[in-house]
Design a protein around this motif. Structure first.
Motif, short mmCIF file in Angstrom:
data_model
loop_
_atom_site.label_atom_id
_atom_site.label_comp_id
_atom_site.label_asym_id
_atom_site.label_seq_id
_atom_site.Cartn_x
_atom_site.Cartn_y
_atom_site.Cartn_z
N ALA A 1 -29.63 -44.62 -5.84
CA ALA A 1 -29.10 -43.44 -5.18
C ALA A 1 -30.02 -42.41 -5.62
CB ALA A 1 -27.76 -43.08 -5.91
N LEU A 2 -30.67 -42.13 -6.61
CA LEU A 2 -31.70 -41.06 -6.92
C LEU A 2 -32.70 -41.10 -6.09
CD1 LEU A 2 -31.38 -40.72 -10.80
CD2 LEU A 2 -30.87 -38.97 -9.32
N SER A 3 -33.59 -42.18 -6.01
CA SER A 3 -34.68 -42.51 -5.21
C SER A 3 -34.35 -42.29 -3.75
CB SER A 3 -35.18 -43.94 -5.39
OG SER A 3 -34.30 -44.82 -4.73
N ARG A 4 -33.22 -42.68 -3.18
CA ARG A 4 -32.80 -42.42 -1.95
C ARG A 4 -32.73 -40.64 -1.47
NH1 ARG A 4 -27.92 -45.66 -1.28
NH2 ARG A 4 -29.39 -47.45 -1.60
N GLN A 5 -31.90 -40.12 -2.61
CA GLN A 5 -31.86 -38.71 -2.43
C GLN A 5 -33.39 -37.97 -2.29
OE1 GLN A 5 -29.33 -37.46 -5.67
NE2 GLN A 5 -27.81 -37.08 -4.18
N ALA A 6 -34.27 -38.49 -3.26
CA ALA A 6 -35.73 -38.13 -3.24
C ALA A 6 -36.17 -38.10 -2.11
CB ALA A 6 -36.39 -38.64 -4.32
N VAL A 7 -36.30 -39.44 -1.28
CA VAL A 7 -36.69 -39.65 -0.05
C VAL A 7 -36.30 -38.82 1.04
CG1 VAL A 7 -36.82 -41.45 1.95
CG2 VAL A 7 -37.32 -42.05 -0.59
N GLU A 8 -34.92 -38.53 1.09
CA GLU A 8 -34.12 -37.70 1.98
C GLU A 8 -34.54 -36.28 1.84
OE1 GLU A 8 -29.85 -38.29 1.79
OE2 GLU A 8 -30.11 -40.46 2.15
N MET A 9 -34.84 -35.77 0.70
CA MET A 9 -35.36 -34.36 0.25
C MET A 9 -36.79 -34.01 0.84
SD MET A 9 -33.30 -32.50 -1.20
CE MET A 9 -34.12 -31.47 -2.50
N LYS A 10 -37.55 -35.22 0.69
CA LYS A 10 -38.80 -35.23 1.12
C LYS A 10 -39.03 -35.23 2.72
CE LYS A 10 -41.26 -37.48 -2.44
NZ LYS A 10 -41.81 -39.02 -2.93
N GLU A 11 -38.09 -36.10 3.29
CA GLU A 11 -38.14 -36.25 4.55
C GLU A 11 -37.37 -34.74 5.29
OE1 GLU A 11 -35.68 -39.54 5.66
OE2 GLU A 11 -37.38 -40.90 5.19
N ALA A 12 -36.59 -34.14 4.60
CA ALA A 12 -35.91 -32.88 4.99
C ALA A 12 -36.91 -32.04 4.87
CB ALA A 12 -34.73 -32.70 4.35
N SER A 13 -37.56 -31.96 3.99
CA SER A 13 -38.86 -30.55 3.51
C SER A 13 -39.99 -30.86 4.73
CB SER A 13 -39.30 -30.83 2.10
OG SER A 13 -39.82 -31.94 2.00
N ALA A 14 -40.14 -32.33 5.00
CA ALA A 14 -41.14 -32.59 5.78
C ALA A 14 -40.84 -32.15 7.35
CB ALA A 14 -41.76 -34.28 5.61
N LYS A 15 -39.65 -32.48 7.91
CA LYS A 15 -39.27 -32.07 9.26
C LYS A 15 -39.66 -30.53 9.60
CE LYS A 15 -35.75 -35.57 9.32
NZ LYS A 15 -34.29 -35.84 9.09
N PRO A 16 -39.32 -29.71 9.03
CA PRO A 16 -39.88 -28.32 9.40
C PRO A 16 -41.23 -28.06 9.82
CG PRO A 16 -38.18 -27.98 7.51
CD PRO A 16 -38.86 -29.47 7.50
N TYR A 17 -42.16 -28.87 8.74
CA TYR A 17 -43.55 -28.73 8.78
C TYR A 17 -44.04 -29.43 10.33
CZ TYR A 17 -43.56 -27.12 4.09
OH TYR A 17 -43.44 -26.31 2.94
#
Length: 52
Positions: free
Chosen positions: A30-46
């Motif tokens: 769950a933690l790793s999935r959250q981390a990946v989602e956070m990375k994807e979310a932060s990468a999307k605006p860029y």
């Protein structure tokens, strides 16, 4: 009788240990999935900015 009791105790300890390990694995997943989602979310605006 004591041997049966020890077997029960050992099996209980093994089961409880396995359950604990499963819970830890689930938590890690769950933690790793959250981390990946956070990375994807932060990468999307860029990526949106780069496209413009």
């Amino acid at each position: 009788m004591p041997s049966d009791m020890t077997l029960c105790v050992i099996s209980y300890w093994v089961l409880s240990g396995a359950k604990r390990r499963q819970i830890q694995q689930l938590r890690c997943c769950a933690l790793s999935r959250q981390a990946v989602e956070m990375k994807e979310a932060s990468a999307k605006p860029y990526t949106k900015i780069r496209k413009k």
